[in-house]
Design a protein around this motif. Structure first.
Motif: not given
Length: 186
Positions: A33, A37, A39
């Motif tokens: 994730y 994303s 991040k």
């Protein structure tokens, strides 16, 4: 396309969930994730694994993400030495396998730092060559002056000792400089 978008696109094309991809890579779903994303970024081992799993090159995987490319620190080689450092050192060591030619090629086509080492090695390789040419001319003049078929034996002995000393000095200097280049990269 950013790296995260690239990972998501490829993962979806392979019909994998974040959880399934995480299991294949031995990372958590949260790690996948974060990558998708933007991040976080996968480390080099995970990039290689992604490349192998999706059967694409690392270049294709990261090509569109200029911000990620800027964060990649490339030392310049694999293993102990960087490529530039190794090539700079080879300028000096080439005295044994391609004197004058290797430094000349580096001088013409190398990077700025390599050109500096290529120039120094090139000049050092020319010293014994120039001395040898000078000695041949001295031998020739000696035979013409004395009118003999062979040069003066004192001149021959002296020049042979001189070229030997100069050549040994150049060899030692080149080895020292080559080793110094290799050590600077460790």
């Amino acid at each position: 396309m950013r790296l995260g978008e690239q990972i998501r696109k490829i993962r979806k094309n392979e019909n994998l969930s974040q959880e399934q991809l995480g299991q294949k890579m031995n990372v958590t779903r949260q790690a996948i994730y974060k990558w998708e994303s933007g991040k976080g970024y996968p480390d080099i081992q995970n990039l290689i694994l992604l490349s192998e799993l999706f059967e694409i090159s690392l270049d294709e995987l990261i090509k569109g993400d200029s911000s990620f490319q800027g964060k990649i620190k490339v030392k310049g080689g694999t293993g102990m030495f960087s490529n530039r450092s190794l090539l700079s050192a080879l300028n000096y060591f080439s005295l044994f396998f391609a004197p004058v030619f290797f430094p000349l090629i580096t001088l013409i086509f190398g990077y700025k730092e390599m050109k500096q080492h290529g120039k120094r090695a090139f000049i050092s390789h020319l010293i014994p060559t120039a001395t040898l040419i000078f000695m041949i001319i001295a031998y020739y003049i000696s035979t013409k002056v004395e009118g003999a078929d062979s040069p003066n034996s004192t001149l021959v002995s002296g020049c042979t000792i001189l070229i030997s000393i100069i050549t040994m000095g150049v060899i030692i200097w080149n080895i020292k400089e080559g080793v110094k280049q290799l050590r600077s990269s460790i």
